[in-house]
Design an enzyme around this catalytic site. Structure first.
Site, PDB file in Angstrom:
ATOM      1  N   ASP A  20      69.355  14.424   7.897  1.00 46.68           N
ATOM      2  CA  ASP A  20      69.508  14.657   9.338  1.00 46.68           C
ATOM      3  C   ASP A  20      70.881  14.210   9.833  1.00 46.68           C
ATOM      4  OD1 ASP A  20      68.697  15.489  11.833  1.00 46.68           O
ATOM      5  OD2 ASP A  20      67.619  13.638  12.305  1.00 46.68           O
ATOM      6  N   GLU A  67      59.350  23.526  12.219  1.00 45.26           N
ATOM      7  CA  GLU A  67      59.814  23.413  13.612  1.00 45.26           C
ATOM      8  C   GLU A  67      61.252  23.923  13.778  1.00 45.26           C
ATOM      9  OE1 GLU A  67      58.111  20.957  12.058  1.00 45.26           O
ATOM     10  OE2 GLU A  67      56.265  21.155  13.222  1.00 45.26           O
ATOM     11  N   ASN A  68      62.039  23.857  12.707  1.00 46.18           N
ATOM     12  CA  ASN A  68      63.432  24.325  12.805  1.00 46.18           C
ATOM     13  C   ASN A  68      63.528  25.831  13.071  1.00 46.18           C
ATOM     14  OD1 ASN A  68      64.568  21.951  10.282  1.00 46.18           O
ATOM     15  ND2 ASN A  68      64.672  21.763  12.493  1.00 46.18           N
TER      16      ASN A  68
HETATM   17  C1  IPE Z   1      64.121  17.024  10.334  1.00 38.06           C
HETATM   18  O1  IPE Z   1      65.214  17.008  11.158  1.00 38.06           O
HETATM   19  C2  IPE Z   1      64.089  18.279   9.532  1.00 38.06           C
HETATM   20  C3  IPE Z   1      65.112  18.373   8.492  1.00 38.06           C
HETATM   21  C4  IPE Z   1      65.978  17.454   8.165  1.00 38.06           C
HETATM   22  C5  IPE Z   1      65.097  19.602   7.765  1.00 38.06           C
HETATM   23  P1  IPE Z   1      65.131  17.494  12.675  1.00 38.06           P
HETATM   24  O2  IPE Z   1      66.481  17.325  13.228  1.00 38.06           O
HETATM   25  O3  IPE Z   1      64.526  18.828  12.757  1.00 38.06           O
HETATM   26  O4  IPE Z   1      64.121  16.422  13.287  1.00 38.06           O
HETATM   27  P2  IPE Z   1      63.820  16.014  14.788  1.00 38.06           P
HETATM   28  O5  IPE Z   1      63.621  17.271  15.542  1.00 38.06           O
HETATM   29  O6  IPE Z   1      64.986  15.245  15.295  1.00 38.06           O
HETATM   30  O7  IPE Z   1      62.598  15.171  14.700  1.00 38.06           O
HETATM   31  C1  IPE Z   2      69.846  18.335   9.900  1.00 36.51           C
HETATM   32  O1  IPE Z   2      70.810  18.162  10.874  1.00 36.51           O
HETATM   33  C2  IPE Z   2      69.790  19.757   9.398  1.00 36.51           C
HETATM   34  C3  IPE Z   2      68.562  20.480   9.756  1.00 36.51           C
HETATM   35  C4  IPE Z   2      67.570  20.001  10.434  1.00 36.51           C
HETATM   36  C5  IPE Z   2      68.449  21.851   9.301  1.00 36.51           C
HETATM   37  P1  IPE Z   2      70.528  18.502  12.400  1.00 36.51           P
HETATM   38  O2  IPE Z   2      71.019  19.884  12.653  1.00 36.51           O
HETATM   39  O3  IPE Z   2      69.136  18.223  12.776  1.00 36.51           O
HETATM   40  O4  IPE Z   2      71.504  17.445  13.095  1.00 36.51           O
HETATM   41  P2  IPE Z   2      71.265  16.682  14.466  1.00 36.51           P
HETATM   42  O5  IPE Z   2      69.956  15.981  14.372  1.00 36.51           O
HETATM   43  O6  IPE Z   2      71.278  17.731  15.538  1.00 36.51           O
HETATM   44  O7  IPE Z   2      72.412  15.731  14.549  1.00 36.51           O
HETATM   45 MG    MG Z   3      68.227  16.575  13.540  1.00 37.01          MG
END
Ligand code: IPE
Ligand code: IPE
Ligand code: MG
Length: 259
Positions: A20, A67-68
């Protein structure tokens, strides 16, 4: 690579990582979010490589959650593109280094081209034995458990499974991670103290390690620090310190189970 302070005999067998912080890495530099994802891909390469050198047997990477899918279309598309590039670029190295690729999650939701590439790499690397990399794609712990429950209901309905036959081993085997040992160490980068629907059943007794370092900056030094920290933990699996001192191996081998 300096591995000072790491006890080769007490390595986690399975390391799982919630990667993350790519977005925040970009925001801090006034760059587009995709730049962070791109740099995050390099972290993936570095951590896979280092895991192999150290002798980690299983490395699970949470790359895209169910959720992504709710993120803006252009970000989802860019992530899928990066994933495909990664797979194409890394296949030869996986073969050279004996890395087997597995995938957990609902593959049917992935774009066809990505799925084809993914399945090609999984098939090509299927007999590699040195290390297993598990990519969690379109994955969530609840979705995994839900799909397992559906499978179970179908088997019971068809008379193929007796309720008495269902135990924890049976459930573990039916999840996407069937056959893969539970993670010993779960790392989350970028400081968030949550699981975000990653492995739920599987992390019952995993050691948790959260670092403020953002994923694009998570490289050798940070990884080593997490592993050294893990080796300083005392895993009790519900037992007392005295029991562990008397027969540490028996406790570890029994895991969270009765023995
Ligand atoms: C968790 O990260 C999912 C991955 C690293 C693939 P998110 O960025 O989606 O998590 P939340 O939304 O902050 O909980
Ligand atoms: C993790 O980085 C990658 C995925 C969840 C695919 P994020 O894109 O969630 O990075 P932040 O949380 O917005 O910093
Ligand atoms: Mg994130």
């Amino acid at each position: 690579m300096e591995l000072d302070g790491l006890d080769k005999n007490r390595l986690p067998q399975h390391v799982a990582i919630i990667m993350d912080g790519n977005g925040r890495w970009s925001t801090q530099r006034r760059k587009h979010r995709i730049e962070g994802h791109r740099r995050g891909k390099t972290s993936v390469r570095v951590i896979v490589e280092m895991s192999r050198k150290i002798g980690i047997r299983y490395l699970s990477l949470y790359a895209f959650s169910t959720e992504n899918w709710f993120r803006p279309d252009d970000e989802v598309e860019a992530l899928m593109g990066l994933l495909e590039h990664y797979l194409v670029a890394e296949q030869a190295k996986m073969m050279r280094y004996g890395i087997r690729l597995l995938c957990v999650g609902d593959r049917s939701r992935l774009p066809v081209a990505v799925r084809r590439t993914l399945e090609g790499v999984i098939e090509t690397t299927a007999n590699n034995q040195r290390m297993t990399v598990v990519l969690a794609l379109s994955y969530s712990g609840r979705d995994d458990i839900t799909r397992m429950a559906r499978k179970l209901a179908q088997q019971v309905k068809a008379g193929q499974c007796q309720p008495e036959a269902i135990d924890e081993q049976w459930i573990s085997a039916q999840l996407d991670t069937g056959g893969i040992p539970d993670p010993d160490l779960l790392i989350r980068t970028s400081g968030e103290m949550r699981i975000s629907n990653f492995f739920l059943w599987q992390i019952a007794y995993s050691e948790l390690y959260v670092t403020p370092t953002l994923w694009p900056d998570f490289r050798e030094k940070e990884y080593l620090q997490a592993l050294v920290d893990f080796q300083q933990r005392r895993r009790r699996f519900g037992r007392t310190d005295e029991q562990i001192e008397q027969s540490p191996l028996a406790v570890v081998e029994a895991g969270g189970r009765k023995s």
